[in-house]
Design a protein around this motif. Sequence first.
Motif, PDB file in Angstrom:
ATOM      1  N   TYR A 184       0.860  -1.183   0.000  1.00 18.01           N
ATOM      2  CA  TYR A 184       0.000   0.000   0.000  1.00 18.01           C
ATOM      3  C   TYR A 184       0.899   1.237   0.000  1.00 18.01           C
ATOM      4  O   TYR A 184       1.742   1.406   0.882  1.00 18.01           O
ATOM      5  CB  TYR A 184      -0.946  -0.020   1.200  1.00 18.01           C
ATOM      6  N   LEU A 185       0.690   2.066  -1.008  1.00 18.58           N
ATOM      7  CA  LEU A 185       1.505   3.260  -1.212  1.00 18.58           C
ATOM      8  C   LEU A 185       0.708   4.511  -0.881  1.00 18.58           C
ATOM      9  O   LEU A 185      -0.461   4.630  -1.256  1.00 18.58           O
ATOM     10  CB  LEU A 185       1.969   3.351  -2.672  1.00 18.58           C
ATOM     11  N   CYS A 186       1.362   5.418  -0.208  1.00 17.16           N
ATOM     12  CA  CYS A 186       0.804   6.735   0.078  1.00 17.16           C
ATOM     13  C   CYS A 186       1.570   7.747  -0.768  1.00 17.16           C
ATOM     14  O   CYS A 186       2.782   7.607  -0.978  1.00 17.16           O
ATOM     15  CB  CYS A 186       0.978   7.031   1.573  1.00 17.16           C
ATOM     16  N   ALA A 187       0.877   8.760  -1.270  1.00 16.04           N
ATOM     17  CA  ALA A 187       1.529   9.777  -2.098  1.00 16.04           C
ATOM     18  C   ALA A 187       0.867  11.122  -1.835  1.00 16.04           C
ATOM     19  O   ALA A 187      -0.310  11.186  -1.481  1.00 16.04           O
ATOM     20  CB  ALA A 187       1.432   9.423  -3.577  1.00 16.04           C
ATOM     21  N   VAL A 188       1.634  12.208  -2.022  1.00 14.35           N
ATOM     22  CA  VAL A 188       1.086  13.549  -1.816  1.00 14.35           C
ATOM     23  C   VAL A 188       1.356  14.405  -3.041  1.00 14.35           C
ATOM     24  O   VAL A 188       2.354  14.238  -3.746  1.00 14.35           O
ATOM     25  CB  VAL A 188       1.676  14.237  -0.566  1.00 14.35           C
ATOM     26  N   LYS A 189       0.449  15.310  -3.265  1.00 11.36           N
ATOM     27  CA  LYS A 189       0.594  16.344  -4.305  1.00 11.36           C
ATOM     28  C   LYS A 189       0.801  17.656  -3.585  1.00 11.36           C
ATOM     29  O   LYS A 189       0.039  18.005  -2.688  1.00 11.36           O
ATOM     30  CB  LYS A 189      -0.666  16.398  -5.158  1.00 11.36           C
ATOM     31  N   VAL A 190       1.892  18.363  -3.956  1.00 12.79           N
ATOM     32  CA  VAL A 190       2.185  19.626  -3.308  1.00 12.79           C
ATOM     33  C   VAL A 190       1.867  20.783  -4.248  1.00 12.79           C
ATOM     34  O   VAL A 190       1.714  20.615  -5.444  1.00 12.79           O
ATOM     35  CB  VAL A 190       3.645  19.703  -2.814  1.00 12.79           C
ATOM     36  N   ASP A 191       1.844  21.959  -3.636  1.00 11.77           N
ATOM     37  CA  ASP A 191       1.368  23.165  -4.304  1.00 11.77           C
ATOM     38  C   ASP A 191       2.016  23.467  -5.636  1.00 11.77           C
ATOM     39  O   ASP A 191       1.362  23.707  -6.625  1.00 11.77           O
ATOM     40  CB  ASP A 191       1.631  24.364  -3.366  1.00 11.77           C
ATOM     41  N   ARG A 192       3.353  23.466  -5.638  1.00 14.22           N
ATOM     42  CA  ARG A 192       4.045  24.097  -6.752  1.00 14.22           C
ATOM     43  C   ARG A 192       4.399  23.142  -7.883  1.00 14.22           C
ATOM     44  O   ARG A 192       4.909  23.568  -8.902  1.00 14.22           O
ATOM     45  CB  ARG A 192       5.337  24.754  -6.260  1.00 14.22           C
ATOM     46  N   ASP A 193       4.171  21.870  -7.678  1.00 16.81           N
ATOM     47  CA  ASP A 193       4.606  20.895  -8.676  1.00 16.81           C
ATOM     48  C   ASP A 193       3.435  20.124  -9.249  1.00 16.81           C
ATOM     49  O   ASP A 193       2.382  20.006  -8.619  1.00 16.81           O
ATOM     50  CB  ASP A 193       5.567  19.866  -8.053  1.00 16.81           C
ATOM     51  N   ASP A 194       3.638  19.574 -10.422  1.00 16.49           N
ATOM     52  CA  ASP A 194       2.641  18.691 -11.000  1.00 16.49           C
ATOM     53  C   ASP A 194       2.949  17.231 -10.720  1.00 16.49           C
ATOM     54  O   ASP A 194       2.241  16.355 -11.174  1.00 16.49           O
ATOM     55  CB  ASP A 194       2.556  18.909 -12.517  1.00 16.49           C
ATOM     56  N   LYS A 195       3.983  16.967  -9.938  1.00 13.90           N
ATOM     57  CA  LYS A 195       4.329  15.591  -9.632  1.00 13.90           C
ATOM     58  C   LYS A 195       3.650  15.192  -8.324  1.00 13.90           C
ATOM     59  O   LYS A 195       3.169  16.028  -7.562  1.00 13.90           O
ATOM     60  CB  LYS A 195       5.839  15.431  -9.473  1.00 13.90           C
ATOM     61  N   ILE A 196       3.618  13.879  -8.074  1.00 17.98           N
ATOM     62  CA  ILE A 196       3.241  13.412  -6.752  1.00 17.98           C
ATOM     63  C   ILE A 196       4.439  12.697  -6.142  1.00 17.98           C
ATOM     64  O   ILE A 196       5.261  12.114  -6.852  1.00 17.98           O
ATOM     65  CB  ILE A 196       1.985  12.511  -6.773  1.00 17.98           C
ATOM     66  N   ILE A 197       4.553  12.790  -4.823  1.00 21.72           N
ATOM     67  CA  ILE A 197       5.681  12.223  -4.091  1.00 21.72           C
ATOM     68  C   ILE A 197       5.185  11.002  -3.346  1.00 21.72           C
ATOM     69  O   ILE A 197       4.264  11.105  -2.525  1.00 21.72           O
ATOM     70  CB  ILE A 197       6.254  13.249  -3.103  1.00 21.72           C
ATOM     71  N   PHE A 198       5.797   9.864  -3.614  1.00 25.59           N
ATOM     72  CA  PHE A 198       5.392   8.614  -2.998  1.00 25.59           C
ATOM     73  C   PHE A 198       6.235   8.291  -1.770  1.00 25.59           C
ATOM     74  O   PHE A 198       7.419   8.612  -1.703  1.00 25.59           O
ATOM     75  CB  PHE A 198       5.555   7.454  -3.989  1.00 25.59           C
ATOM     76  N   GLY A 199       5.609   7.607  -0.804  1.00 33.25           N
ATOM     77  CA  GLY A 199       6.353   6.941   0.247  1.00 33.25           C
ATOM     78  C   GLY A 199       6.871   5.608  -0.259  1.00 33.25           C
ATOM     79  O   GLY A 199       6.611   5.225  -1.408  1.00 33.25           O
ATOM     80  N   LYS A 200       7.592   4.891   0.611  1.00 31.90           N
ATOM     81  CA  LYS A 200       8.175   3.619   0.190  1.00 31.90           C
ATOM     82  C   LYS A 200       7.182   2.473   0.244  1.00 31.90           C
ATOM     83  O   LYS A 200       7.434   1.399  -0.298  1.00 31.90           O
ATOM     84  CB  LYS A 200       9.389   3.275   1.061  1.00 31.90           C
ATOM     85  N   GLY A 201       6.068   2.703   0.898  1.00 30.70           N
ATOM     86  CA  GLY A 201       5.033   1.688   0.941  1.00 30.70           C
ATOM     87  C   GLY A 201       5.079   0.805   2.183  1.00 30.70           C
ATOM     88  O   GLY A 201       6.097   0.723   2.872  1.00 30.70           O
ATOM     89  N   THR A 202       3.945   0.163   2.454  1.00 30.72           N
ATOM     90  CA  THR A 202       3.841  -0.848   3.507  1.00 30.72           C
ATOM     91  C   THR A 202       3.442  -2.159   2.841  1.00 30.72           C
ATOM     92  O   THR A 202       2.408  -2.218   2.161  1.00 30.72           O
ATOM     93  CB  THR A 202       2.789  -0.470   4.557  1.00 30.72           C
ATOM     94  N   ARG A 203       4.261  -3.188   3.050  1.00 31.41           N
ATOM     95  CA  ARG A 203       3.949  -4.521   2.496  1.00 31.41           C
ATOM     96  C   ARG A 203       3.047  -5.237   3.497  1.00 31.41           C
ATOM     97  O   ARG A 203       3.455  -5.545   4.618  1.00 31.41           O
ATOM     98  CB  ARG A 203       5.221  -5.318   2.253  1.00 31.41           C
ATOM     99  N   LEU A 204       1.824  -5.483   3.073  1.00 35.67           N
ATOM    100  CA  LEU A 204       0.833  -6.114   3.950  1.00 35.67           C
ATOM    101  C   LEU A 204       0.633  -7.567   3.514  1.00 35.67           C
ATOM    102  O   LEU A 204       0.380  -7.835   2.332  1.00 35.67           O
ATOM    103  CB  LEU A 204      -0.493  -5.354   3.869  1.00 35.67           C
ATOM    104  N   HIS A 205       0.724  -8.470   4.490  1.00 36.51           N
ATOM    105  CA  HIS A 205       0.511  -9.892   4.201  1.00 36.51           C
ATOM    106  C   HIS A 205      -0.545 -10.420   5.158  1.00 36.51           C
ATOM    107  O   HIS A 205      -0.376 -10.352   6.388  1.00 36.51           O
ATOM    108  CB  HIS A 205       1.814 -10.663   4.367  1.00 36.51           C
ATOM    109  N   ILE A 206      -1.631 -10.926   4.597  1.00 37.64           N
ATOM    110  CA  ILE A 206      -2.735 -11.465   5.403  1.00 37.64           C
ATOM    111  C   ILE A 206      -2.681 -12.989   5.342  1.00 37.64           C
ATOM    112  O   ILE A 206      -2.810 -13.581   4.263  1.00 37.64           O
ATOM    113  CB  ILE A 206      -4.094 -10.958   4.897  1.00 37.64           C
ATOM    114  N   LEU A 207      -2.529 -13.582   6.508  1.00 34.81           N
ATOM    115  CA  LEU A 207      -2.417 -15.050   6.576  1.00 34.81           C
ATOM    116  C   LEU A 207      -3.800 -15.674   6.724  1.00 34.81           C
ATOM    117  O   LEU A 207      -4.606 -15.205   7.527  1.00 34.81           O
ATOM    118  CB  LEU A 207      -1.545 -15.442   7.765  1.00 34.81           C
ATOM    119  N   PRO A 208      -4.078 -16.736   5.960  1.00 36.10           N
ATOM    120  CA  PRO A 208      -5.410 -17.378   6.054  1.00 36.10           C
ATOM    121  C   PRO A 208      -5.564 -18.145   7.359  1.00 36.10           C
ATOM    122  O   PRO A 208      -4.575 -18.473   8.018  1.00 36.10           O
ATOM    123  CB  PRO A 208      -5.426 -18.325   4.850  1.00 36.10           C
TER     124      PRO A 208
END
Lengths: 110, 115
Positions: free
Chosen positions: A86-110
């Motif tokens: 799961y990745l989180c990203a932000v859009k800031v005022d002055r740029d047209d890019k979005i900045i991503f975090g490194k993510g959280t690897r989620l594993h659900i065990l049955p």
Amino acid sequence: EDQVTQSPEALRLQEGESSSLNCSYTVSGLRGLFWYRQDPGKGPEFLFTLYSAGEEKEKERLKATLTKKESFLHITAPKPEDSATYLCAVKVDRDDKIIFGKGTRLHILP
Amino acid sequence: DAGVTQSPTHLIKTRGQHVTLRCSPISGHKSVSWYQQVLGQGPQFIFQYYEKEERGRGNFPDRFSARQFPNYSSELNVNALLLGDSALYLCASSIGQRLYNYGYTFGSGTRLTVV
């Protein structure tokens, strides 16, 4: 410098065990915060956009919330098919890019 | 409806070679952005194009270049490949230039391996 930090890096849960993923950000002029899901070898899949503190959005077992400094992705009664990065990203005022975090690897065990 | 399509899906190149990656946006989408994702990291912004003009550039060397064609498809070119260029290259399209009004849709990416 604009920064997005996600925690934990990895999370293993039993099926049905609810939890939350954190995304903290240090940016000037937040224009939007985004959550994406990414399966191995695939591109990110859009989940939510949040624009202002106090906003919440839900989709099936996922609920995203936003404060002035962080966002949480709550997962309720997860199933194995919720396993992904799961990745989180932000859009800031002055740029047209979005900045991503490194993510959280989620594993659900049955 | 076809999503964002990228080609090729996988590619192996030798150091010093040149590579061209291609992206076709969703029909009606005029904005295309390129991201590099190294294993274990989040995507890093490379370029954004809107209406065939470059509208944003990330912190990448001049070896990286891109262009957008009249049909809004796009190419990413990388010259003088280095081992560190090995990554998943993602293309994303959106209807408009301003991301906070519209969502981004990503393609499945091109996996580039430099040996």
